[in-house]
Design an enzyme around this catalytic site. Sequence first.
Site, PDB file in Angstrom:
ATOM      1  N   SER A  27       0.549  -1.148   0.246  1.00 54.76           N
ATOM      2  CA  SER A  27       0.036   0.227   0.057  1.00 54.76           C
ATOM      3  C   SER A  27       0.530   1.339   0.247  1.00 54.76           C
ATOM      4  O   SER A  27       0.234   2.166  -0.474  1.00 54.76           O
ATOM      5  CB  SER A  27      -1.031  -0.022   0.960  1.00 54.76           C
ATOM      6  OG  SER A  27      -0.096  -0.210   2.635  1.00 54.76           O
ATOM      7  N   THR A  28       2.104   2.239   0.918  1.00 51.72           N
ATOM      8  CA  THR A  28       1.989   2.567   0.766  1.00 51.72           C
ATOM      9  C   THR A  28       3.544   2.199   0.565  1.00 51.72           C
ATOM     10  O   THR A  28       4.387   1.464  -0.027  1.00 51.72           O
ATOM     11  CB  THR A  28       2.283   3.963   2.545  1.00 51.72           C
ATOM     12  OG1 THR A  28       2.988   2.356   3.303  1.00 51.72           O
ATOM     13  CG2 THR A  28       0.997   4.050   2.645  1.00 51.72           C
TER      14      THR A  28
END
Length: 693
Positions: A27-28
């Site tokens: 995700s990040t």
Amino acid sequence: MRVSNEGHQKVTARHLARSAYLYVRQSTMRQVMENTESTERQYALRQRAVALGWPSENVIVIDSDLGQSGASAADRAGFQKLVAEVGMGRAGIVLGLEVSRLARNCADWHRLLEICALTDTLILDEDGIYDPAHFNDRLLLGLKGTMSEAELHLLRARMRGGLINKARRGELRCRLPVGFVYDGLGRVVLDPDQQVQESVRLLFQTFSRTGAAHATIKHFRNQGLLFPTRVGGGPRKGELSWGPLCLGRVASALHNPWYAGAYAFGRSRCRKQPDGRVRHEHLPVGEWLALIRDAHAGYLSWEEYVRNQQRLQTSAKALHFDRSQSPPREGPALLQGRAVCGLCGSRMHVRYGTRRGQRIPNYVCLGRGRDFGDALCQSIVGTRVDEAVGKLLVEAVTPMALEMSLAVQQEVERRVDEADRLRHRQVERAQYEADLARQRFMHVDPANRLVADSLETEWNARLRALDEARDDYERQRAADRLAVDDDARRRILALATDFPAIWRDPNTPDRERKRMLALLVEDVTLIKQRQITAALRFRGGATTTLTLARPLTAQQLRATHPDVRQQIDALLDEYTDAQVAHILNERGLRTGAGDSFDAVSVQWVRTTAKLTGLKDRLLAAGMLTTMQLSKMLGVERTTICRWRVQGLIRARICNGLGEWLYWPPEPTPPYRKSPTKRALDRAKGSSRVRGAV
Ligand SMILES: [Zn+2]
């Protein structure tokens, strides 16, 4: 191995003929950097696919979403590509980490599973292989998803609960405002950097001295002082940086209870709005999650902090900065909320002043001033601007509104005609089909009863359809005619003609006038230079520019009429200020402010118009003061006074103080003899005479 056996049962030649898609997601960007292990696990799935029988060149890796948040599929090109490939039936299997968890939490994944079921695509994650088309597997995926969701919820609640408890005890470490640091034992102490401490102290001292955030900014700017701040993130996180003090910083420092030695947590709350944006709202003190007073050393006392809050609130109200208490919209400022500054592009505020008992709107651009303590960008007296804009609307709107309403009407009629034509086509078509059915029925052999019957039924049906189409057509036509009947037309025209009357009617409230303006005008850009330029932007794009003379200043407004000034000038050749005032009053003249004249006001006009007074004029004409004359004649001033009283010399009063001026003596004055004797007496040294005079 159970999984692989099971897998082999599910994987068929049909699946193997298609490609395997490995979706790698993280995700990040931080996870990408730090969590390489999970990325490795994701790539290991590829080996599983090969083990299940897919040739390794047929395993397609989609990892373009690395570093993208999983919140929405909209900006994840990789995921969309995956969905497209699955939808087109090109995928035999989709490989991914924790697919089951994603399937429950994320609507996008859930949809993907459904598409997989339709296109007979398998799913593989670390736990096993699923066929979404099979009820058991669907159940398993759902169950695992629910469980993981519950797990996540508990985890979050536990974390948040722990966090809040810690904050309530004042033990939760927070990002400290500038001027504080954590010491080695984790206690909050004043920043050991003396410059930082002094800057913070100076901020609070200046505010308590001036009582205004603005004055504080100005003081810092005038003294050329910078204010420290800690970099919040990035590679320089935690470092000090110095910049000019701005309103935001002053406000946040003044509102921050940490400076008063209090531990505070949860002073604001984030709310997600329907449009996805996050709104930050400040909470009243009572709703803060934690507030512990005297928790650490501070820069001011709690009492001072509370007093500062009250001062800020009152000044915010006084300056109309308090949004919740915006000035009433009843005021006469026509361009309220529509005036844009032509110099810097900001919205202009309205401030009211009073002049001769009337409320005068001023359009004020604070520009950068509000944030950095600069001077105002520009301020324009609104009276004339409002008048001109109103006049323009009344003039421009009448023909414009007429034209517009007529155009709308024509457009409506044109559409009605078009729709009418289309609907009539339907009637024609029904007519044609009915005719066709009739012909077919006529041409059939009557002996062929079965065919004849069915054709007759059809003919009847067609006739019924024709009737319906005709009814429909008439009904719609009537409804359309109703839409633009004469009454409506009259009302539209009336609107255009009524507008000026309504606008000018003194009984129309300012609020309504502003509303009318808002319907017509998008915004008005104002620039004050030698003249005032007001650029109107109408709704719909048309623009007009007005040029106005700058309104007179208060001083100019109170200035005496030039005609009166001329009269004063003429009178001053003969009369003192008080006498001039008397004469002007007798002539019925008034000052610029509308008052009657007196010596002071005449003197004021003289000073502003640079007119010399009676005394100076007489002196210029050759008259002499007592002193000058006494010197010239070599006599005492008192002697001259006596001669004046006796009428021996010509003199006159030159001002309100009773000061006399004398015409210079003639070559052979009639009084020569007498004074000569006296002068002789005096020459004898008679101090008695001098004393007697
Ligand atoms: Zn401006």
